[in-house]
Scaffold this motif. Structure first.
Motif, mmCIF file in Angstrom:
data_model
loop_
_atom_site.group_PDB
_atom_site.id
_atom_site.type_symbol
_atom_site.label_atom_id
_atom_site.label_comp_id
_atom_site.label_asym_id
_atom_site.label_seq_id
_atom_site.Cartn_x
_atom_site.Cartn_y
_atom_site.Cartn_z
ATOM 1 N N PRO A 43 0.739 -0.999 -0.056
ATOM 2 C CA PRO A 43 0.272 -0.162 0.120
ATOM 3 C C PRO A 43 0.707 1.310 0.063
ATOM 4 O O PRO A 43 1.771 1.136 0.687
ATOM 5 N N VAL A 45 0.135 5.097 0.853
ATOM 6 C CA VAL A 45 -0.676 5.787 1.510
ATOM 7 C C VAL A 45 -0.590 7.414 1.120
ATOM 8 O O VAL A 45 0.574 7.886 1.227
ATOM 9 N N ASP A 66 -1.544 0.214 -5.047
ATOM 10 C CA ASP A 66 -2.680 0.072 -4.158
ATOM 11 C C ASP A 66 -2.457 1.479 -3.215
ATOM 12 O O ASP A 66 -1.862 1.537 -2.328
ATOM 13 N N ARG A 68 -4.156 4.207 -0.950
ATOM 14 C CA ARG A 68 -4.914 4.206 0.317
ATOM 15 C C ARG A 68 -4.957 5.765 0.780
ATOM 16 O O ARG A 68 -4.129 6.539 0.673
ATOM 17 N N VAL A 71 -4.808 3.306 6.598
ATOM 18 C CA VAL A 71 -4.681 1.832 6.769
ATOM 19 C C VAL A 71 -4.847 1.351 8.134
ATOM 20 O O VAL A 71 -4.774 2.342 9.203
#
Length: 452
Positions: A43, A45, A66, A68, A71
């Motif tokens: 991920p 962020v 991925d 975000r 999280v």
């Protein structure tokens, strides 16, 4: 090149236990670039609530990452992009900074943290400037706190620049990727909308012709190989005495070799003639050739001083004048103009005992790059410098054992860099995607100022 046996030991099961117990440095195996590997695994962020944060998040999504905004507390994170572009006072930094701090213990090995903010020199309001310089300071300090091969760097946008500009995406991708493995605590400034994103990220230099001086060995050979890997045709240049090694590098990259003393008055003309004869164009110049003749200034003689200045800076000034006067080197296509990158050194930034001549020449390179930037911008081109720190080369292999080991550990990554780390940074700076960045000196030193 001497193998770093301590780093290998520290990454073994027994070595990890011993180094942790004794509180010794724990250099990680760095995530370096491989064309077939994902840009980043895990991920990413994005922090911040500005329009720029939305634009950057969308760009990351377009790369199939991925992405975000939040999280879970136990979820591992591969990268954090913290956007501060709308900060008006230092107090405005708090929310995003504390959110970033809360994620640090969740970072994977070789993680990336990238701060994004506006140029501190672009605003005269004291509070705004203080906030922007604050981001700069926190980024440098955070880079010292990163663990397990992680890095922290900053992406600086000029005052009115749209975050959707191609070169913003190019810089963001470089800093996320394994190309920037040995770059930490550094800042890339994007000044304008010049730049073009490639159709194929694994071949960003396809169709370009690049000349690399000092290409017979070491960092120069690595530059030639990586530019070729990225699609460029290579002209490998070095002195006649290195002819055999030079031919080997040229053959390996399917390029051409040019034996040449770069201090000759006609060096630039000979390079242009070679480029025209074999390729019909010249797009990229990498001034890598350089020498050291170390001596304390009290014992310096004219030959040591003059030879270093002649090779490391005077030759570049002379060749650049020749290149910039040539139509062969000024063929902007689709907004992509000529690219020049010069090798500076951390010695030119911090100085180094016994290297007054070398430091003067490399600091001169930094000044030359800054002053030449406007001439290249008018051609949609760029000129930048790369300043290596401690890089594992034949030269550093000759250092005394204790001196070499100390130099390896005196940076945030606790290890020396590799020639390909310098080459990867150069490959980014000469790419079409870096068209909005010029006049920059980017350190490749693991966040240290050990003289190179």
């Amino acid at each position: 090149m001497v193998k770093d046996t301590y780093t290998e030991f520290a990454n073994s099961s027994l070595g990890e236990k011993i180094t942790k117990t004794l509180g010794l440095p724990q250099p990680a195996k760095l995530r370096r670039y491989r064309p077939e590997a994902p840009l980043i695994e895990g991920p990413t962020v994005v922090l911040g609530s500005s329009e720029a944060s939305d634009i950057l998040a969308d760009q990351l999504v377009s790369w199939d990452l991925d992405v975000r905004r939040h999280v879970g507390r136990r979820e591992k994170v591969a990268a954090v992009v913290a956007v501060f572009d709308t900060a008006q006072t230092p107090a405005d930094l708090s929310e995003t900074v504390l959110a970033l701090g809360g994620l640090l213990k969740q970072l994977k090995s070789s993680a990336r943290v990238i701060t994004v903010f506006r140029d501190p020199q672009g605003n005269e309001d004291p509070a705004v400037t203080a906030a922007r310089k604050g981001v700069e300071g926190l980024t440098r300090s955070l880079a010292h706190e990163m663990r397990a091969g992680g890095t922290a760097n900053g992406l600086i946008l000029s005052e009115e620049l749209d975050a959707a500009a191609p070169s913003v995406s190019g810089a963001l991708r470089f800093l996320l990727s394994g190309r920037s493995a040995f770059v930490s605590g550094q800042f890339i400034t994007v000044q304008n909308t010049n730049g073009v994103l490639p159709d194929e990220w694994t071949q960003p230099l396809a169709g370009q012709v690049a000349v690399v001086t000092g290409a017979a060995r070491g960092i120069g050979a690595a530059i030639a190989k990586i530019l070729r890997r990225d699609g460029a045709e290579i002209i490998a240049v070095d002195i006649p005495a290195a002819g055999e090694s030079l031919a080997g590098v040229a053959n390996e990259v399917s390029g051409t070799a040019l034996q040449l003393d770069i201090t000759a008055e006609d060096a630039g003309d000979r390079i242009l003639a070679h480029a025209e004869q074999h390729y019909g164009r010249l797009d990229i110049v990498v001034h890598n050739a350089g020498i050291t003749r170390d001596k304390l200034l009290a014992n310096m003689d004219p030959s040591r001083w003059d030879s270093v200045i002649a090779v490391n800076i005077e030759s570049q000034l002379r060749m650049n004048r020749t290149f910039l006067e040539s139509e062969l080197f000024n063929r902007p296509e689709a907004g992509v103009g000529p690219r020049i990158v010069s090798l500076a050194s951390t010695s030119g930034i911090a100085g180094n005992r016994g290297q007054t001549n070398y430091a003067a020449s490399k600091s001169g390179v930094i000044g030359m790059v800054s002053a030449t930037s406007a001439q290249l911008e008018a051609r949609h081109g760029t000129i930048n410098a790369v300043a290596p720190g401690f890089i594992e080369t034949e030269m550093t292999a000759k250092m005394p054992f204790a001196t070499r080991e100390v130099a390896r550990r005196l940076n945030s990554l606790n290890q020396g860099g590799l020639p390909e780390d310098v080459a990867e940074t150069i490959a980014y700076l000469v790419s079409p995607a870096a068209g909005g960045t010029s006049g920059l000196t980017l350190r490749v030193c693991g966040q240290n100022l050990v003289g190179a």
